[in-house]
Scaffold this motif. Structure first.
Motif, PDB file in Angstrom:
ATOM      1  N   UNK B  76      38.313  16.281  14.056  1.00  0.00           N
ATOM      2  CA  UNK B  76      37.204  15.322  13.927  1.00  0.00           C
ATOM      3  C   UNK B  76      36.180  15.547  15.030  1.00  0.00           C
ATOM      4  N   UNK B  77      36.682  15.751  16.245  1.00  0.00           N
ATOM      5  CA  UNK B  77      35.819  16.029  17.402  1.00  0.00           C
ATOM      6  C   UNK B  77      35.098  17.364  17.221  1.00  0.00           C
ATOM      7  N   UNK B  78      35.866  18.401  16.879  1.00  0.00           N
ATOM      8  CA  UNK B  78      35.257  19.734  16.734  1.00  0.00           C
ATOM      9  C   UNK B  78      34.227  19.746  15.598  1.00  0.00           C
ATOM     10  N   UNK B  79      34.542  19.021  14.525  1.00  0.00           N
ATOM     11  CA  UNK B  79      33.636  18.996  13.366  1.00  0.00           C
ATOM     12  C   UNK B  79      32.256  18.490  13.743  1.00  0.00           C
ATOM     13  N   UNK B  80      32.212  17.493  14.612  1.00  0.00           N
ATOM     14  CA  UNK B  80      30.920  16.952  15.061  1.00  0.00           C
ATOM     15  C   UNK B  80      30.257  17.918  16.039  1.00  0.00           C
ATOM     16  N   UNK B  81      31.015  18.301  17.070  1.00  0.00           N
ATOM     17  CA  UNK B  81      30.425  19.111  18.147  1.00  0.00           C
ATOM     18  C   UNK B  81      29.987  20.484  17.637  1.00  0.00           C
ATOM     19  N   UNK B  82      30.800  21.121  16.789  1.00  0.00           N
ATOM     20  CA  UNK B  82      30.431  22.456  16.299  1.00  0.00           C
ATOM     21  C   UNK B  82      29.228  22.395  15.366  1.00  0.00           C
ATOM     22  N   UNK B  83      29.137  21.325  14.573  1.00  0.00           N
ATOM     23  CA  UNK B  83      27.969  21.196  13.686  1.00  0.00           C
ATOM     24  C   UNK B  83      26.694  21.116  14.529  1.00  0.00           C
TER      25      UNK B  83
END
Lengths: 248, 267
Positions: B76-83
């Protein structure tokens, strides 16, 4: 009363103690093509960024297409667009995918048809489905221009539109922009170092130096005023503070 | 501004990321790879402990459930930050910032993409646990939705905070996307009860939503009890953190406009 596409009054931008733009004021009539000239660090990009709302001014006002750009930028953003060789489109997406994404962002009606129009007009067919990262500089510039024209902007801001293009493609690009301007009545403000381009395309020139607007007028008028043969010589006079020596 | 226009712009931003995923199967595979490997490792560990620990034996699958749910938060964290960082890597932030896309719509698209990435990453591992270890996370029933949503929202809050820092300090801060969430891990009670922590550290742990979720998960799997107090604690804290992180991101975006950071997006 004259209808202005851009009204800038007392525009300044400070970064700490550095003054990037210092009390610049000018107006641009609708339908005009105007160049923003100046050497490196003259404040062109900073001024363009403020006109686009990318950068908040330290003081002064900007009205774009009649709207206050600081307070109501989202009212006016769908009616303008921009292109710069220093801001990329996503490299992993194909040109068509980029145009589709930006078409949705700008709410372009009949998007597929519009992309098709631009594909034909800007001769994109050969590379429309290739990733943008794999295109040549000239192809990238054409895709960036297609993105900038997607929403049929009333105001088009271009940062060095023909930088990195070969003379043939650059000439084609200038011709296309001129035709677009005539057909749509759009206003074009471009920042450029290419004086020939400016003389050929622009009705007016704004000359920035050290963050200040130091001169403005039609290219031919400036050439006459400075007693020079070309706009490039005028530019050099201004850049090297030689105006006093050259004036009669 | 109409709602349909805003929805169209959010869709456009999600489409931009879906195009990337469609064009790169290694990326999709990589998303599912790490949660699956993690699950396999913890699955064997769990099988070993079941024969040597009464506590683990009483709640078959508690460790596998924990590792899968932890991945929900991590993804969930990576999905936001990577986007968000994808826009910076591709130097596309300038174009987006002069388009009609509002910052809060960008946030909504990042959260939407996080949901997609989390599903793509975690669901294959959840499915793989069924034949490998005869453990189905779906057996948790409706509470699974409560745990999943709460952990994903916790991940969103961290991802938005990281995105704000990357916008403010440049891509030099991108490693925070991986580091920040692991800073929370020891206090989240993923594999052990919060009571295991030193007394002075426990209030800090209880101030974090995942501690409530993992305690709730254990209560359900060991005692067959859905703890509403833990659930409401997680929801309340998540709301606070998500609002704070969203406000931080929007504030940082405003600061970026004042300082000219939207064009200078490199390290």
């Amino acid at each position: 009363m004259q209808d202005f596409a851009l009204q800038v009054d007392g525009l300044s931008k400070h970064f700490g103690s550095v003054v990037a733009v210092d009390g610049v004021s000018f107006t641009i009539a609708r339908g005009a093509t105007v160049a923003l000239l100046g050497g490196n660090g003259a404040g062109k990009t900073t001024t363009l960024s403020m006109l686009l709302g990318l950068l908040l001014p330290s003081s002064g006002t900007i009205r774009v297409l009649g709207e206050d750009m600081v307070r109501h930028r989202y009212r006016v953003l769908p009616r303008l667009n921009f292109s710069s060789p220093y801001v990329d489109l996503p490299h992993r997406l194909s040109a068509r995918e980029n145009l589709t994404v930006y078409g949705h962002l700008y709410g372009v009606p009949h998007l597929k048809a519009r992309v098709g129009e631009l594909e034909r007009a800007l001769e994109l067919s050969e590379f429309l489905d290739r990733p943008v990262g794999k295109l040549s500089a000239g192809q990238k510039t054409r895709v960036a221009l297609a993105k900038a024209l997607l929403n049929r902007p009333e105001l088009l801001l271009l940062d060095e539109p023909t930088a990195s293009l070969d003379p043939d493609t650059a000439d084609w690009m200038r011709g296309y922009l001129r035709d677009y301007q005539r057909a749509s009545g759009a206003t074009i403000l471009l920042a450029s170092h290419n004086m020939t381009e400016v003389e050929r395309m622009c009705d007016d020139v704004l000359v920035l130096k050290g963050g200040r607007l130091v001169d403005q007028g039609a290219p031919s008028a400036l050439v006459g005023e400075y007693g020079r043969a070309t706009l490039e010589e005028v530019f050099l006079d201004i850049a090297r503070d030689r105006r006093a020596e050259t004036m009669p | 501004m109409s709602t349909s226009s805003a929805a169209r712009r959010v869709f456009a931003m999600m489409l931009r990321h879906l195009y990337i995923l469609r064009g790169s199967w290694p990326r999709v595979l990589e998303m599912a790879y790490w949660p699956a490997v993690n699950m396999v490792v913890w699955g064997f560990t769990s099988q070993f402990f079941q024969g040597h620990s009464d506590w683990v034996a009483r709640a078959g699958g508690v460790l596998i459930g924990a590792v899968l749910l932890w991945d929900v938060m991590f993804r969930g964290n990576l999905g936001v930050a990577l986007s968000f960082m994808e826009e910076m890597w591709s130097r596309n932030l300038g174009h987006l910032s002069v388009s009609p896309l509002r910052p809060h719509e960008l946030v909504a698209a990042m959260l939407g993409m996080s949901l997609v990435r989390t599903m793509l990453g975690v669901l294959p591992a959840v499915a793989l646990a069924i034949p490998l270890y005869h453990f189905s996370l779906f057996d948790l029933g409706l509470p699974l939705v409560a745990f999943w949503v709460n952990l994903m929202v916790s991940g969103w809050a961290i991802g938005l905070g990281v995105s704000a820092l990357v916008l403010r300090f440049g891509l030099g801060a991108e490693s925070l996307a991986w580091v920040m969430v692991f800073a929370v891990a020891p206090l989240s009670g993923i594999y052990y009860p919060i009571a295991t922590l030193p007394g002075w550290l426990q209030p800090v742990a209880w101030a974090l939503p995942p501690a409530h979720v993992f305690e709730g998960m254990r209560a359900l799997m060991i005692d067959n009890l859905f703890r509403w107090d833990l659930f409401s604690g997680a929801v309340g804290l998540n709301l606070v953190y998500l609002v704070l992180a969203g406000a931080l991101f929007l504030r940082t975006h405003h600061v970026a406009r004042r300082r000219g950071l939207l064009l200078n997006v490199g390290e």
